[in-house]
Design an enzyme around this catalytic site. Structure first.
Site: not given
Length: 297
Positions: A50, A55, A84, A117
């Site tokens: 994931d 990130y 995402k 998100h």
């Protein structure tokens, strides 16, 4: 891959691995650590990875996946990769280009799951699925009213397969879980073990989940670590936890979650730990009209 690894069926016919490896990290952790940890995770048997644009580690995650494919450790079709769409790319014309950039960074032709998100319309994601860039589409941080709105939208082409939310023993999301189950939507859990490590986002005075005395008693009784008990609790409720660590022993140990069962009494005891503690309330969005946590669930 461990033969004990389990799967959960999604409402579009695809399957998601019942335990995911998360790649979110705090700023002080160098990106090289993400590459190392993802390599380790795939090496010991994780197949569900994931990640997210937000990130800033998609490149490292992609490198790890590609190196394991080249080494013959895995095939692409054995992997389940989630990324995402971030909140700055929500205009319909930006959605597919954003996904294409993520695919480029991940060095992949498609992802298995693409999530929004934060609560926004799903329409542009449907086009990405039609284009073959993603197999399944889902949402993240939606409350039940926001999900209801999507499900009741005229002309909805693809129902979201999952809703990824913060979920753990202190925030067990029982009402949202029941709602999602009633709509055949899988609940995916982030923060499954508590999230103290994210110092820039989490109140460091919040209770440390894995130190909870009741959890530790159940762990002792089952001769397992508190982390394994916390993960098993989620899995037995039909939740798909995403776990994250940079330590080899923890990465390996978390996969042992499929090797034991908790008794109904233990499950009931653990149910009693819920206290609606949200480690990641994302207060910076609190004034937004779609802020999801104003609702009870």
């Amino acid at each position: 891959m461990s033969s004990k690894q389990q799967f959960v069926k999604l409402n579009d016919g695809h399957f998601i691995h019942a335990l995911g490896f998360g790649t979110c990290k705090s700023q002080e952790v160098p990106n090289s650590k993400s590459l190392e940890a993802t390599n380790l995770a795939i090496g010991v048997g994780y197949r569900h990875i994931d990640t997210a644009f937000a990130y800033h580690v998609e490149e490292e995650v992609g490198q790890a996946i590609q190196s394991k494919i080249k080494a013959g450790v895995v095939k692409r079709e054995d992997m389940f990769i989630t990324t995402k769409l971030w909140g700055t790319c929500l205009r319909p014309e930006l959605v597919q280009p954003s996904l294409e950039k993520s695919l480029e960074r991940l060095q992949l032709d498609y992802v298995d799951l693409y999530l929004i998100h934060y609560p926004v319309p799903l329409k542009a994601l449907e086009k990405c699925k039609d284009a073959g860039l993603v197999k399944s589409i889902g949402v993240s941080n939606f409350n039940h009213k926001q999900l209801e709105r999507i499900l009741n939208k005229p002309g909805l082409k693809y129902k979201p397969v999952c809703n990824q939310v913060e979920c753990h023993l202190y925030l067990n999301q029982s009402k949202l879980l029941d709602y999602c189950k009633s709509k055949d939507i899988v609940l995916v859990a982030y923060g499954a073990l508590g999230t103290q490590r994210y110092k820039e986002w989490v109140d460091q005075n919040s209770p440390v989940l894995l130190h909870d005395p009741v959890l530790c008693d159940v762990a002792k009784k089952n001769k397992r670590s508190p982390a394994l008990i916390a993960l098993r609790y989620l899995i037995q409720r039909g939740v798909v936890p995403v776990v994250q660590s940079f330590k080899e022993n923890e990465i390996k140990e978390n996969l042992q979650v499929f090797e034991f069962q908790l008794s109904p009494e233990d499950m009931k005891t653990l149910d009693g730990l819920n206290r609606n503690v949200r480690y990641l309330p994302t207060k910076c969005f609190a004034d937004h009209p779609e802020y999801p946590y104003s609702e009870e669930y």
